[in-house]
Design an enzyme around this catalytic site. Structure first.
Site, mmCIF file in Angstrom:
data_model
loop_
_atom_site.group_PDB
_atom_site.id
_atom_site.type_symbol
_atom_site.label_atom_id
_atom_site.label_comp_id
_atom_site.label_asym_id
_atom_site.label_seq_id
_atom_site.Cartn_x
_atom_site.Cartn_y
_atom_site.Cartn_z
ATOM 1 N N HIS A 118 6.531 -4.373 6.122
ATOM 2 C CA HIS A 118 7.842 -3.773 6.408
ATOM 3 C C HIS A 118 9.008 -4.684 5.992
ATOM 4 C CE1 HIS A 118 5.669 -0.930 8.940
ATOM 5 N NE2 HIS A 118 6.799 -0.301 9.240
ATOM 6 N N CYS B 11 4.521 -9.321 6.512
ATOM 7 C CA CYS B 11 4.462 -7.983 7.104
ATOM 8 C C CYS B 11 5.059 -7.074 6.046
ATOM 9 C CB CYS B 11 5.294 -7.914 8.379
ATOM 10 S SG CYS B 11 5.519 -6.206 8.970
ATOM 11 N N GLU C 71 11.613 1.043 11.046
ATOM 12 C CA GLU C 71 11.124 2.393 11.347
ATOM 13 C C GLU C 71 12.261 3.317 11.788
ATOM 14 O OE1 GLU C 71 8.001 3.939 11.069
ATOM 15 O OE2 GLU C 71 7.464 2.170 9.898
ATOM 16 N N ASP D 13 -0.706 2.254 5.998
ATOM 17 C CA ASP D 13 0.115 1.354 6.829
ATOM 18 C C ASP D 13 0.451 2.084 8.129
ATOM 19 O OD1 ASP D 13 1.751 -0.977 7.437
ATOM 20 O OD2 ASP D 13 3.485 0.312 7.107
HETATM 21 N N1 DGL Z 1 3.499 -3.258 8.152
HETATM 22 C C1 DGL Z 1 2.694 -3.884 9.161
HETATM 23 C C2 DGL Z 1 2.285 -5.280 8.733
HETATM 24 O O1 DGL Z 1 2.270 -5.583 7.563
HETATM 25 C C3 DGL Z 1 3.303 -4.009 10.516
HETATM 26 C C4 DGL Z 1 3.544 -2.964 11.242
HETATM 27 C C5 DGL Z 1 3.640 -2.747 12.669
HETATM 28 O O2 DGL Z 1 3.956 -3.590 13.510
HETATM 29 O O3 DGL Z 1 3.376 -1.598 12.871
HETATM 30 O O4 DGL Z 1 1.945 -6.076 9.577
#
Ligand code: DGL
Length: 275
Positions: free
Chosen positions: A195, A193, A159, A9
């Site tokens: 995150h 996503c 983050e 990721d």
């Molecule tokens: N975790 C990423 C996703 O599933 C997104 C991350 C990002 O914007 O870096 O899209």
């Protein structure tokens, strides 16, 4: 030659996938790689996301991985197909790279009762149209209406460890509000996503009661289990020691604290250069 499963990721988000995969398939070895130094990917161009993802996958293969899961929707939307079709045959045709969009798009119909589905994702994933295309293709006979909203602030909040901040509450309320306003009949919201499950507590405060919130971890874990059942030639090359190793392109300290919190285990990551 045996090797681990790689999970990649742009940062911490893939841990929400890794956690469920390890719970479902604890016997295998895993290598997690977070490109925290170059996160976020969601606001970057197709070319840049492809280039970063290709470098990361190549590095995981160098480290012996037989199979790499792109535990990132943005990378799955913008880089998976090109890596599978253009890069993989030249690297090693016996290895595999899998993404998270297809299994999630397949699962959507199991959740919605009225066919009104919301997708919350990064700008990159939304503008790629991948969810719209995959859902339309897989569920072509069904009457599904999919509405997408991009949430560009959510990944930076995660983050930076700001999941419980006022800022997180502000942006989650704003984007969930936009989604529900675009289609008030939505009964299922996909967190598209990896995150976003890390913001789940705040998300649950603003999603209307009765609307189902779908996380990808369990879906991807189930789908991987099924894939390995159907592909014994791959399953047979995976090493089985139950070990999880963590790598980050940033400094290790912050990664270890965040990852330990999400994985509920001690994490001692190592720094990795992928260029
Ligand atoms: N975790 C990423 C996703 O599933 C997104 C991350 C990002 O914007 O870096 O899209």
């Amino acid at each position: 030659m045996f090797g681990p499963i790689g999970v990649f990721d742009s940062g911490y988000g893939g841990l929400t996938i890794l956690r469920d995969i390890v719970r479902e398939l604890p016997e295998y070895d895993y290598v997690y790689l977070g490109d925290n130094a170059r996160t976020p990917y969601g606001t970057r161009s197709f070319e840049v996301v492809y280039e970063y993802t290709r470098e990361a996958v190549a590095r995981l293969f160098e480290m012996g991985c037989r199979l790499v899961i792109l535990a990132c929707n943005t990378a799955s939307a913008k880089a998976l197909r090109t890596i599978q079709q253009r890069d993989l045959p030249g690297w090693d045709a016996s290895r595999r790279v899998l993404g998270v969009i297809r299994p999630s798009a397949e699962a959507v119909a199991d959740y919605t009762r009225n066919g009104h589905v919301g997708v919350l994702a990064t700008k990159g994933t939304v503008s790629s149209g991948s969810y719209l295309m995959e859902i339309a293709k897989i569920h072509s006979g069904k009457d599904l209406r999919v509405t997408q909203v991009a949430c560009p602030m959510w990944v930076p909040l995660v983050e930076n460890g700001e999941m419980d901040s006022e800022g997180a509450a502000f942006f989650v309320r704003k984007n969930v509000g936009e989604l529900m306003e675009a289609d008030p009949l939505i009964d299922t919201v996909v967190l598209a996503c990896t995150h976003y499950p890390l913001l789940r507590r705040v998300i649950d405060r603003y999603v209307p009661a009765g609307v189902r919130v779908v996380q990808q971890g369990e879906i991807v874990a189930e789908s991987l289990k099924d894939y390995l059942r159907r592909h014994p030639e791959m399953e047979g090359t995976l090493s089985k020691g139950g070990e999880v190793r963590y790598y980050t392109t940033e400094k290790e300290g912050m990664f270890d604290r965040m990852a330990a919190m999400f994985m509920q285990a001690d994490v001692a990551s190592r720094h990795l250069e992928i260029r």
